[in-house]
Structure formats: C-alpha cells, structure tokens
Design a protein around this motif. Structure first.
Motif, mmCIF file in Angstrom:
data_model
loop_
_atom_site.group_PDB
_atom_site.id
_atom_site.type_symbol
_atom_site.label_atom_id
_atom_site.label_comp_id
_atom_site.label_asym_id
_atom_site.label_seq_id
_atom_site.Cartn_x
_atom_site.Cartn_y
_atom_site.Cartn_z
ATOM 1 N N ILE A 182 0.867 -1.179 -0.191
ATOM 2 C CA ILE A 182 -0.162 0.149 -0.115
ATOM 3 C C ILE A 182 0.990 0.982 0.193
ATOM 4 O O ILE A 182 0.903 2.061 -0.810
ATOM 5 C CB ILE A 182 -1.056 0.378 1.005
ATOM 6 N N PHE A 183 1.488 1.320 0.643
ATOM 7 C CA PHE A 183 2.320 2.319 0.949
ATOM 8 C C PHE A 183 4.012 2.600 -0.162
ATOM 9 O O PHE A 183 4.102 3.685 -0.349
ATOM 10 C CB PHE A 183 3.344 2.518 2.528
ATOM 11 N N ALA A 184 4.225 2.056 -0.689
ATOM 12 C CA ALA A 184 4.671 1.900 -2.059
ATOM 13 C C ALA A 184 3.823 3.040 -3.181
ATOM 14 O O ALA A 184 4.597 4.048 -3.759
ATOM 15 C CB ALA A 184 5.780 0.456 -2.827
ATOM 16 N N CYS A 236 13.101 3.697 -0.097
ATOM 17 C CA CYS A 236 13.414 2.881 -0.941
ATOM 18 C C CYS A 236 13.821 1.867 -0.759
ATOM 19 O O CYS A 236 13.677 0.588 -1.688
ATOM 20 C CB CYS A 236 13.798 4.046 -1.697
ATOM 21 N N LEU A 237 15.338 1.744 -0.109
ATOM 22 C CA LEU A 237 16.183 1.083 -0.356
ATOM 23 C C LEU A 237 15.475 -0.823 0.454
ATOM 24 O O LEU A 237 14.758 -1.795 -0.303
ATOM 25 C CB LEU A 237 17.384 0.504 0.178
ATOM 26 N N ALA A 238 14.138 -0.999 1.600
ATOM 27 C CA ALA A 238 13.814 -1.075 2.328
ATOM 28 C C ALA A 238 12.578 -1.675 1.697
ATOM 29 O O ALA A 238 12.162 -2.684 1.917
ATOM 30 C CB ALA A 238 13.521 -1.007 3.689
ATOM 31 N N ASN A 239 12.346 -0.897 0.941
ATOM 32 C CA ASN A 239 10.943 -1.219 0.068
ATOM 33 C C ASN A 239 11.509 -1.690 -1.465
ATOM 34 O O ASN A 239 9.997 -1.068 -2.213
ATOM 35 C CB ASN A 239 9.917 -0.229 0.400
ATOM 36 N N LEU A 243 7.962 -1.141 -4.903
ATOM 37 C CA LEU A 243 8.544 -0.076 -5.456
ATOM 38 C C LEU A 243 8.620 0.122 -6.591
ATOM 39 O O LEU A 243 8.096 0.984 -7.697
ATOM 40 C CB LEU A 243 9.469 0.963 -4.061
ATOM 41 N N LEU A 244 9.463 -0.850 -6.883
ATOM 42 C CA LEU A 244 9.849 -1.380 -8.534
ATOM 43 C C LEU A 244 8.497 -1.483 -9.509
ATOM 44 O O LEU A 244 8.103 -0.334 -10.356
ATOM 45 C CB LEU A 244 10.930 -2.254 -8.641
#
Ligand code: NAD
Length: 302
Positions: A182-184, A236-239, A243-244
C-alpha cells in the motif's frame, strides 16, 4: 500509565510521540537517546524528554515501552544494542515507514522478544526532521498502522494501540506485506517522483531561472522533496521490490499520456484528467486535510 517510556531517536516522530503521550498524561518518565547532542538538548529544553540516556542500552533498561523512531536503515544497529538489555516485561514498538524489513530484523536481532514486539507506522509526518519540528498534535486524527506478528501477544498490541489512541490517532492493523504494498503506491512512489523532478530541474543549466518562475503547482507537487534524504534512501531501499513494481506501473501510465500528447488526442487526455480530478477531490473531502494544510502553512512561516 506508562512508568518509563524510552524513545530511541528523538526526532520528528519520536519527539511528537513523546510530547503527545505526555500531554495525554499517559507517561511518568521519558528517556531519550539519539545521534545528535544538540537535538537531544533541544528535546530536553522543549520538554519532549525528561532525561538523556548515555546510549540505547541504558535508555531501555526497565522501560515499560520502547519506541524505535530512527531511520529504517538504523533499526538493525539499534535492535542489536538494546536486545541484551530488554526486561521481560518491556514492550517494543517502532515507527518505521516500512514494515517487512523491520519485522525481518526483529526476527534476527530480537528473537527472544517477539511476543512483546509490535511493529507500527504512524501515517503522519512532515518534510522537516528533528525534534524542533515535533508537535504533540502531529498524530491527531491520523492513522497509525500496526502489523503485529503471529508471536505478538495481544496485551502488547493493546498497550501500543492505547498509546496511539492517547496520541489522538486511529489505529488500523494489517500484515507487513500489505502495508508495504500500500505505502509503495501512495507514499514511497510520490516521494521518489518529487525527488526526481526537483533534481532533474535543478541540474539543468537554466535551473535557477526555472525555479524563479515556479509557483503553487510546483510547490505542492514537490513539497516532499524537502524531506530527509537519509530517511528516504532507507525507505526506498527497504521497500525496493514493491516500489519497483509501482514505478513500472507509473511508467506505463506516462507512456500512455505520452502517446496521447503525440497524437494530440485532447478528448482522451481530458478523460484521464477528469477521472484523476474527481478521484483526488473525493479523497480530499473524505480526509479532512484542513489540519495538514494549516500545519504546512505554519511550518512554511518558520
Ligand atoms: P528524524 O530525522 O526527525 O529523527 C530520527 C532521529 O533518529 C534523529 O534524531 C537521529 O539523530 C536519530 N538517530 C538516527 N540514527 C540513530 C541511531 N543509530 N541511534 C540513535 N538515534 C539515531 O526522522 P523522523 O522523521 O522522526 O523519522 C523517524 C522514523 O519514523 C523513520 O523510521 C521514518 O521512516 C518514520 N516515519 C517518518 C515520517 C515522516 O514523515 N517524517 C512519518 C512516519 C514514519
């Protein structure tokens, strides 16, 4: 009543949580620890905390509730520091903006304490960092998402839920995976886009001239590009996977708009804008944005 609350990372979120619980009369003593001596002194001065601890280990000793409010890239280090010093009754929660990574770290570094670990994420914040931007009312009327583990006992979840309710927040529960998907889409992607646009314009040879003409639309779209680079790098790295996927979906939408522009298809463009405008206005009227707008106005004055 929480006899001792330990805040690891007394910044915008940790500081606001402490101030809100104090204002609600929910806590007797608040101990803080952080990376910056100046920020901790400010936390003492403004009454967010009662005492500065010499380190995370001593901060959490005998605490009833520990709030980890550091950037998610710091969670591993902090969990390792506190693990040997947690009392059998200490409930640990966090405010990290991503949950899958924090849960995996807790499994790795706090395996003896999972029953009392309640991952969380307040859906409120600002583009400012540090306790100087903290506000006892930050969470009022906003959501706090909890993603308890199968191991988490209900008493621990209840304790953390009660704390967020005392801060004026509404509490929702979901799985860490659902949270991160959701938060991505609704938080991490918009931040990435805002950073990308501002960086691209700033790097042009006539960037200064362009900024000179930028007004309300640019300000509204890019406000979040003023956020903490460290925090957003970590998020950004953690998710990254979710995110991609969101970035791919967004790129497809841009390609559709690109084609409509090339074809000069005004009717199709207007249909897209119309759907978006209706969806945005409906969302804004369901979510009372007045408080948020006021806060941003106040922040921009300081
Ligand atoms: P912030 O920069 O204002 O505060 C973070 C604090 O952590 C700082 O005071 C820093 O000195 C301290 N810190 C960093 N590394 C540390 C370490 N190893 N040990 C001890 N202290 C350390 O950031 P913030 O906005 O309060 O964000 C805190 C957490 O809350 C992050 O995980 C973020 O993802 C999450 N969050 C932020 C927002 C937001 O809008 N800012 C909203 C919801 C959740």
């Amino acid at each position: 009543m929480i006899e001792k609350l330990a805040i690891v990372g007394v910044g915008l979120i940790g500081g606001s949580f402490a101030m809100a619980l104090r204002k609600a009369g929910m806590v007797r003593e608040i101990v803080g620890v952080g990376r910056s001596a100046g920020n901790l002194q400010e936390a003492l001065r403004c009454g967010a905390i009662d005492r500065i601890a010499s380190g995370a280990a001593s901060a959490v000793q005998d605490a009833e509730l520990v709030m980890l409010a550091v950037p998610v890239g710091q969670m591993a280090a902090v969990m390792q520091q506190i693990a040997p010093h947690l009392a059998a009754h200490t409930v640990v929660t966090d405010a990290g903006s991503t949950k899958g990574d924090v849960v995996a770290l807790a499994r790795q570094y706090l395996p003896q304490h999972l029953a009392l670990f309640v991952p969380g994420h307040p859906i409120a914040g600002a583009e400012k960092s540090g306790v100087g931007a903290a506000d006892a009312g930050l969470f009022h009327g906003r959501q706090a998402v909890l993603t308890p583990l199968p191991e988490t006992v209900s008493e621990a979840t209840d304790r953390v839920r009660d704390a967020w309710l005392a801060c004026g927040a509404r509490v929702a529960e979901m799985s860490p995976e659902e949270h991160d998907r959701i938060f991505a889409a609704v938080s991490h992607l918009p931040h990435l886009l805002a950073f990308a646009l501002v960086d691209e314009i700033a790097s042009r040879s006539n960037g200064k001239e362009l900024f000179g003409y930028a007004a309300g639309g640019f300000r509204d779209f890019t406000r979040i590009a003023g956020s903490s680079p460290e925090m957003w790098r970590d998020i950004c790295l953690a998710n990254r996977d979710a995110l991609l996927q969101e970035l791919d979906t967004y790129q497809s939408q841009l390609e559709r708009l690109h084609a409509l522009l090339e074809q000069g298809d005004g009717a199709a463009l207007e249909r897209v804008f119309d759907r978006a405008s209706q969806a945005r206005n409906a969302w804004a009227s369901q979510n009372d944005l007045t408080t948020e707008t006021q806060r941003h106005r106040e922040n921009s004055k300081t």
